[in-house]
Design a protein around this motif. Structure first.
Motif, short mmCIF file in Angstrom:
data_model
loop_
_atom_site.label_atom_id
_atom_site.label_comp_id
_atom_site.label_asym_id
_atom_site.label_seq_id
_atom_site.Cartn_x
_atom_site.Cartn_y
_atom_site.Cartn_z
N GLU A 41 55.18 40.59 50.34
CA GLU A 41 56.13 41.79 51.26
C GLU A 41 55.11 42.69 50.68
OE1 GLU A 41 59.46 41.76 51.34
OE2 GLU A 41 59.68 39.57 50.48
N PRO A 42 55.40 43.90 51.46
CA PRO A 42 54.65 45.33 52.03
C PRO A 42 54.27 45.50 50.64
CG PRO A 42 56.62 45.16 53.07
CD PRO A 42 56.96 44.04 52.28
N ASN A 43 54.94 45.80 49.31
CA ASN A 43 53.74 45.99 48.30
C ASN A 43 53.83 45.36 47.23
OD1 ASN A 43 53.64 49.08 49.19
ND2 ASN A 43 55.34 48.76 48.93
N GLU A 44 53.30 44.16 47.42
CA GLU A 44 53.64 42.71 46.42
C GLU A 44 52.53 41.87 46.88
OE1 GLU A 44 55.60 39.27 44.58
OE2 GLU A 44 56.43 40.49 45.96
N ALA A 45 51.11 42.39 46.31
CA ALA A 45 50.17 41.26 46.59
C ALA A 45 50.22 40.71 45.82
CB ALA A 45 48.97 42.20 46.20
N ILE A 46 49.98 39.47 46.50
CA ILE A 46 50.55 37.78 45.21
C ILE A 46 48.68 37.27 45.69
CG2 ILE A 46 52.50 37.77 46.01
CD1 ILE A 46 51.73 35.91 48.40
N GLY A 47 47.68 38.11 46.27
CA GLY A 47 46.21 36.66 46.23
C GLY A 47 45.94 37.98 47.29
N SER A 48 44.10 37.49 47.49
CA SER A 48 43.30 38.07 47.98
C SER A 48 43.16 37.25 49.12
CB SER A 48 41.80 38.73 47.55
OG SER A 48 41.71 37.45 46.59
N PHE A 49 42.06 37.46 50.28
CA PHE A 49 41.82 37.11 51.04
C PHE A 49 40.28 37.89 50.73
CE2 PHE A 49 39.97 35.80 55.44
CZ PHE A 49 39.87 34.80 55.45
N CYS A 50 39.36 36.93 50.85
CA CYS A 50 37.86 37.77 50.95
C CYS A 50 36.74 37.35 52.32
CB CYS A 50 37.10 38.09 48.95
SG CYS A 50 37.48 35.97 48.65
N ALA A 51 35.59 37.04 52.08
CA ALA A 51 34.45 37.35 52.47
C ALA A 51 33.34 37.55 51.32
CB ALA A 51 34.24 37.46 53.56
N VAL A 52 32.49 36.71 50.99
CA VAL A 52 31.38 36.95 50.22
C VAL A 52 29.56 36.58 51.22
CG1 VAL A 52 32.57 36.29 48.84
CG2 VAL A 52 31.35 34.23 49.55
N ASP A 53 28.92 37.74 50.73
CA ASP A 53 27.57 36.91 51.20
C ASP A 53 26.34 36.88 50.21
OD1 ASP A 53 25.06 37.23 52.95
OD2 ASP A 53 26.10 38.43 54.07
N MET A 54 25.19 36.50 50.08
CA MET A 54 24.67 35.75 49.42
C MET A 54 23.39 37.21 49.02
SD MET A 54 25.99 33.84 47.79
CE MET A 54 27.31 32.55 48.05
#
Length: 149
Positions: A41-54
């Motif tokens: 929902e607009p104000n309910e984070a259920i996880g994350s999507f991320c990018a990483v670098d070494m």
């Protein structure tokens, strides 16, 4: 990202208070991190999507927008999955599947091209693919929920 319900962008996780002791930083060698919330929902984070670098890096606005776009696509797919009925006609499903496939191919090309600059025409083509996928998901979501997203 989930607890704060906001983006987290870190140039060097080894020097970050929260991430320096994280197993990904220590064991996997993750140095740079950029994550955006995945929301139910607009104000309910259920996880994350991320990018990483070494290695340390500054994340630019284009990269952060791409993370948000993917999180929006994931949200649209979640809405579709939660719908009680099939929200698309067979033709619409075929079109969206094709766009989704091209978007995945585009993401793979972006990943491969990470060390080189993309031609302007390819940048425009990738933006057009992402926009088209987003529009189709939004329309399908609107049909399945009966409301505008």
């Amino acid at each position: 990202v989930v607890t704060a319900n906001e983006d987290m962008v870190v140039e060097d996780a080894r020097r970050h208070l929260l991430l320096s002791a994280n197993p990904a930083t220590i064991e996997m060698g993750v140095v740079a991190y950029a994550g955006v919330p995945l929301r139910a929902e607009p104000n309910e984070a259920i996880g994350s999507f991320c990018a990483v670098d070494m290695k340390p890096r500054r994340w630019d606005a284009r990269e952060l927008r791409a993370l948000h776009d993917v999180a929006d696509v994931a949200h649209g797919l979640t809405v579709l999955r939660q719908a009680e009925r099939l929200p698309l006609t067979s033709d619409e499903f075929c079109v969206m599947t094709g766009v989704g496939g091209r978007a995945v191919e585009a993401a793979m090309r972006l990943h491969e091209a990470g060390k080189t600059r993309l031609e302007t025409s390819e940048q425009h083509a990738l933006v057009a693919l992402a926009s088209d996928l987003g529009r189709q998901l939004a329309r399908a979501s609107e049909r399945s929920t009966g409301r505008r997203t």
